[in-house]
Design an enzyme around this catalytic site. Structure first.
Site, PDB file in Angstrom:
ATOM      1  N   ARG A 103       0.852  -1.197   0.000  1.00 19.29           N
ATOM      2  CA  ARG A 103       0.000   0.000   0.000  1.00 19.29           C
ATOM      3  C   ARG A 103       0.884   1.241   0.000  1.00 19.29           C
ATOM      4  O   ARG A 103       2.093   1.131   0.154  1.00 19.29           O
ATOM      5  CB  ARG A 103      -0.961  -0.007   1.201  1.00 19.29           C
ATOM      6  CG  ARG A 103      -0.252  -0.025   2.528  1.00 19.29           C
ATOM      7  CD  ARG A 103      -1.239  -0.128   3.703  1.00 19.29           C
ATOM      8  NE  ARG A 103      -0.487  -0.108   4.957  1.00 19.29           N
ATOM      9  CZ  ARG A 103      -1.018  -0.292   6.146  1.00 19.29           C
ATOM     10  NH1 ARG A 103      -2.309  -0.510   6.283  1.00 19.29           N
ATOM     11  NH2 ARG A 103      -0.273  -0.251   7.217  1.00 19.29           N
ATOM     12  N   ASN A 141      -3.735   7.701   5.317  1.00 20.82           N
ATOM     13  CA  ASN A 141      -3.404   6.874   6.483  1.00 20.82           C
ATOM     14  C   ASN A 141      -1.909   6.912   6.715  1.00 20.82           C
ATOM     15  O   ASN A 141      -1.124   6.669   5.795  1.00 20.82           O
ATOM     16  CB  ASN A 141      -3.831   5.424   6.244  1.00 20.82           C
ATOM     17  CG  ASN A 141      -3.733   4.597   7.511  1.00 20.82           C
ATOM     18  OD1 ASN A 141      -4.542   4.754   8.417  1.00 20.82           O
ATOM     19  ND2 ASN A 141      -2.731   3.750   7.594  1.00 20.82           N
ATOM     20  N   GLU A 142      -1.541   7.255   7.934  1.00 21.83           N
ATOM     21  CA  GLU A 142      -0.132   7.271   8.342  1.00 21.83           C
ATOM     22  C   GLU A 142       0.779   7.860   7.272  1.00 21.83           C
ATOM     23  O   GLU A 142       1.722   7.222   6.815  1.00 21.83           O
ATOM     24  CB  GLU A 142       0.349   5.859   8.685  1.00 21.83           C
ATOM     25  CG  GLU A 142       0.041   5.505  10.107  1.00 21.83           C
ATOM     26  CD  GLU A 142       0.756   4.259  10.591  1.00 21.83           C
ATOM     27  OE1 GLU A 142       1.412   3.566   9.800  1.00 21.83           O
ATOM     28  OE2 GLU A 142       0.651   3.984  11.794  1.00 21.83           O
ATOM     29  N   CYS A 148       9.516  10.153  -2.784  1.00 18.10           N
ATOM     30  CA  CYS A 148       9.393   9.649  -4.142  1.00 18.10           C
ATOM     31  C   CYS A 148      10.424  10.398  -4.973  1.00 18.10           C
ATOM     32  O   CYS A 148      10.625  11.601  -4.787  1.00 18.10           O
ATOM     33  CB  CYS A 148       7.982   9.917  -4.655  1.00 18.10           C
ATOM     34  SG  CYS A 148       7.789   9.522  -6.396  1.00 18.10           S
ATOM     35  N   CYS A 150      10.451  10.354  -8.459  1.00 22.20           N
ATOM     36  CA  CYS A 150      10.052  10.392  -9.873  1.00 22.20           C
ATOM     37  C   CYS A 150      10.419  11.762 -10.442  1.00 22.20           C
ATOM     38  O   CYS A 150      10.781  12.683  -9.700  1.00 22.20           O
ATOM     39  CB  CYS A 150       8.556  10.112 -10.006  1.00 22.20           C
ATOM     40  SG  CYS A 150       7.523  11.472  -9.446  1.00 22.20           S
ATOM     41  N   CYS A 153       8.604  14.710  -8.846  1.00 22.21           N
ATOM     42  CA  CYS A 153       9.107  15.098  -7.516  1.00 22.21           C
ATOM     43  C   CYS A 153      10.446  15.810  -7.641  1.00 22.21           C
ATOM     44  O   CYS A 153      10.692  16.814  -6.965  1.00 22.21           O
ATOM     45  CB  CYS A 153       9.230  13.877  -6.615  1.00 22.21           C
ATOM     46  SG  CYS A 153       7.617  13.304  -6.050  1.00 22.21           S
ATOM     47  N   GLU A 299      -5.811   4.537  16.254  1.00 22.86           N
ATOM     48  CA  GLU A 299      -5.593   3.084  16.288  1.00 22.86           C
ATOM     49  C   GLU A 299      -4.947   2.760  17.625  1.00 22.86           C
ATOM     50  O   GLU A 299      -3.874   3.279  17.938  1.00 22.86           O
ATOM     51  CB  GLU A 299      -4.649   2.650  15.158  1.00 22.86           C
ATOM     52  CG  GLU A 299      -5.199   2.919  13.783  1.00 22.86           C
ATOM     53  CD  GLU A 299      -4.252   2.476  12.672  1.00 22.86           C
ATOM     54  OE1 GLU A 299      -3.277   1.743  12.948  1.00 22.86           O
ATOM     55  OE2 GLU A 299      -4.479   2.893  11.526  1.00 22.86           O
ATOM     56  N   TRP A 308       3.781  -7.428   9.929  1.00 22.65           N
ATOM     57  CA  TRP A 308       5.005  -6.742   9.511  1.00 22.65           C
ATOM     58  C   TRP A 308       6.191  -7.379  10.214  1.00 22.65           C
ATOM     59  O   TRP A 308       7.326  -7.283   9.771  1.00 22.65           O
ATOM     60  CB  TRP A 308       4.939  -5.262   9.874  1.00 22.65           C
ATOM     61  CG  TRP A 308       3.727  -4.587   9.293  1.00 22.65           C
ATOM     62  CD1 TRP A 308       2.533  -4.411   9.919  1.00 22.65           C
ATOM     63  CD2 TRP A 308       3.581  -4.038   7.983  1.00 22.65           C
ATOM     64  NE1 TRP A 308       1.651  -3.772   9.081  1.00 22.65           N
ATOM     65  CE2 TRP A 308       2.267  -3.530   7.886  1.00 22.65           C
ATOM     66  CE3 TRP A 308       4.438  -3.920   6.880  1.00 22.65           C
ATOM     67  CZ2 TRP A 308       1.784  -2.920   6.725  1.00 22.65           C
ATOM     68  CZ3 TRP A 308       3.955  -3.301   5.735  1.00 22.65           C
ATOM     69  CH2 TRP A 308       2.641  -2.817   5.659  1.00 22.65           C
TER      70      TRP A 308
END
Ligand code: GAL
Length: 656
Positions: A103, A141-142, A148, A150, A153, A299, A308
């Site tokens: 993700r 999320n987080e 990056c 690319c 960027c 959370e 993980w």
């Protein structure tokens, strides 16, 4: 105080939703978070949105009077989008495309991705802005400081640098690029740092890259937030963070968001080292300090973690409830447990939620039910606040810069902050962990460990604080770098020399070597990692080195400056020193101490302006007995007490 859970309707057969909601409502769950990973279900094809399933889930929860935090699922673009626009895939620091299948693969600077993310957010908001069940929005999320590399960027980074430094020459000068012939002759030569260790690379480049990636993350969050606000200006917006890995600059990330939300996974294994008992309290105080107000846990640890990593041990009895209450005592108004039920599918099958795969109510579920009841008793704390006399300054830039250039074996910026935090916690003090440019006037004592990167505004703030009568503690490795992360041609601690009334004539990064110091009262303590050799101008010695080459030379100093006092610690010590030092500082600044607190017991005192509540949490793993200075009324047990007996992870609250 509100308890909730994280729920993923898309991962369960819809026939389970109603039953789940019914049990949750009966148990006392007030709020669920959903949606943050569900892009492929909400937009199964380009531009085709399907809210029918999400409506069904939201409506079921609403019927049970359970509110919803809606997650905006930009963390997980669907595969059709990657296939159609492979250019949105994040490129890692090694220059290769991140592999799909996990993700967070997207480039948040890609205009194509941003268009899709905006469209998704607009559609979600159009659909749910009038839905009274949705009481908060979570962006992504987080989000970390996304790295990056690319072309988009890289180009954005180049433009961002030019905007800041005007020209390629300006950048060369700021970065000191003549070292190793690193001068840019054209903007196109500017590259992000490589995936080699940062300590081999130009620290100016590394820090600017962190600033840029952090800014990009905050900018993305801001854009999404503005969309939410366009539809529902009054509904609060957040994004959730953890405190590990490449976190963005929290102050910047949350600047425009309404509240901080933290993913709280305290250690399941109780450390053998009592010094680390309070480490988690530090994280919670930091979360409260980011916006200097109460926060949420988005959370919360609910079972053995795994996925993980190999699975951790199971939660000890009392832990699920205790850690949740601990967060509340430190300022979390709402705590959502991750997750209602452990996943049957996907990579996190062994990251346990409250319920196991079997869905049969288990020990953790019963403890969670108790927690929901306890949270209601805690409503006595609604509208109470933690008012602290002590502040510890946390600088994300100094943390990063010290990470890029480790100063000596085992030297850790965060450990220094935690060492002070633990010492004051041991005496039952409230502590704020805040930005160096916060308003310091309300504190009796300010601790500023290793302010490595100079920032004019922060330095002036600190001077002003001491000039007006404040007591400051500064430590080694302060004032070392200018704002470009270059060293300064001046004796250390450069801009702070005058304030501390001393200068460093030489330093010795002793690493794991162990020396000793002796304080003014003759107490001896171990010191390690670092020795500053100090020449005093107006300061006096508080402690001297007591062994080796620096015997009898000042190690810790005290300087009266205008109406205030500035201490400087030229070394790094073990916990017993920080406790003794904290005790002296609290005495001098008249900060009350709670005496006789067993090790591992945390205390926060909260007030609504009239009543004061002292909240105790036993984080020690052993039963403890806590003497109270006078008989007090326990809000939890509805009785007067002159001492508290707490099981491991148990909480009690007394009215003062
Ligand atoms: C968090 C993340 C969750 C889940 C959890 C597992 O970092 O936001 O989606 O992966 O960890 O512990």
């Amino acid at each position: 105080m509100r308890i909730g859970v994280d729920y993923y309707p898309e991962q369960w057969d819809s026939s389970l939703w109603e039953k789940d909601a019914e049990i949750m409502a009966r148990t006392g769950v007030k709020i669920v978070r959903m949606g943050e990973f569900a892009w492929s279900r909400i937009e199964p094809q380009d531009g085709i949105f399907d809210f029918s399933w999400l409506d069904k889930a939201v409506n079921i929860f609403a019927r049970y009077t359970i509110k919803v935090v809606m997650g905006i699922p930009t963390n997980c673009p669907p595969l059709w989008l990657y296939e159609k626009h492979p250019e949105i895939i994040r490129i890692g620091m090694d220059g290769s495309k991140v592999q799909l299948g996990i993700r967070g693969h997207r480039c948040i600077n890609s205009p194509v991705f941003r268009n899709y993310a905006e469209r998704m957010t607009n559609e979600l908001l159009k659909h749910y802005s009038m839905n009274l069940a949705v009481v908060a929005w979570q962006i992504d999320n987080e989000m970390r400081a996304y790295q990056c590399t690319c072309d988009i960027c890289k180009n954005k980074f180049r433009t961002w640098l030019i905007d800041k430094y005007d020209s390629v020459d300006g950048i060369n000068k700021a970065f000191g690029n003549c070292a190793w012939s690193g001068e840019y002759s054209d903007i196109s030569q500017i590259q992000p740092p490589s995936d080699y260790p940062e300590s081999w690379q130009n620290p100016s480049l590394c820090l600017e890259w962190y600033r840029f990636t952090s800014y990009s993350t905050a900018d993305f969050a801001k854009e999404m937030m503005l969309i939410v606000k366009k539809y529902c200006p009054k509904i609060p917006v957040t994004t959730n963070v953890c405190f590990s890995g490449n976190t963005a600059n929290f102050y910047e990330l949350y600047d425009l968001l309404d509240f901080v939300s933290y993913n709280n996974y305290p250690p399941v294994r109780i450390s053998d080292n009592p010094d680390s008992y309070y480490s988690h309290a530090f994280h919670l105080d930091l979360m409260r300090g980011i916006k200097e107000k109460h926060f949420w846990i988005m959370e919360q640890l609910s079972g053995s973690t795994g996925g993980w990593t190999p699975m951790s041990p199971a939660l000890k009895s009392g832990m699920l409830m205790g850690y949740s209450l601990q967060a509340m005592l430190h300022g979390a108004d709402t705590v959502l447990h991750f997750r209602w039920r452990t996943a049957l599918t996907g990579a996190e099958q062994f990251n346990h939620g409250i319920l196991d795969h079997s869905n049969v109510p288990n020990r953790r579920f019963f403890e969670f039910s108790e927690l929901c009841k306890r949270a209601e008793q805690m409503s006595v704390l609604d509208n109470t606040f933690i008012i602290s006399d002590i502040a510890i300054l946390y600088s994300p830039e100094s943390e990063k810069a010290l990470e890029y250039q480790p100063q000596t074996e085992n030297f850790s910026y965060i450990h220094q902050l935690k060492a002070f935090h633990a010492a004051f916690t041991h005496f039952g003090a409230n502590i704020d962990v805040i930005s160096p440019d916060s308003d310091l006037t309300k504190y009796k004592l300010v601790i500023a460990p290793s302010l490595f990167i100079n920032n004019k505004k922060e330095t002036e703030n600190i001077y002003r604080y001491v000039i007006n009568g404040g007591t400051l503690v500064l430590t080694n490795r302060s004032g070392v770098k200018d704002e470009h992360n270059n060293c300064i041609m001046d004796s250390l601690p450069t801009v702070f020399k005058e304030l501390i009334g001393a200068e460093v004539t030489e330093y010795d990064p002793i690493g794991n070597e162990v020396h000793t110091i002796r304080d003014f009262a003759g107490n001896e303590f171990v010191c390690t990692q670092w020795c500053d050799i100090l020449r005093l101008t107006t300061a006096k010695a508080y402690a001297e080195y007591n062994s080796g080459e620096y015997w009898c030379m000042p190690a810790i100093t005290l300087n009266r400056y205008c109406n205030g006092v500035a201490y400087y610690i030229g070394t790094v010590c073990h916990a017993d020193f920080y406790e003794s030092f904290a005790s002296n500082l609290m005495m001098q600044t008249r900060i009350p101490k709670l005496k006789g607190l067993p090790r591992g017991v945390e205390v926060t005192t909260r007030t609504d302006g009239t009543d004061e509540y002292i909240c105790f949490f036993n984080n020690s793993g052993n039963p403890v007995s806590i003497p109270l200075p006078k008989p007090m009324y326990s809000v939890i047990n509805s009785m007067g007490r002159d001492k508290l007996e707490l099981r491991p992870f148990e909480v009690d609250i007394v009215r003062k």
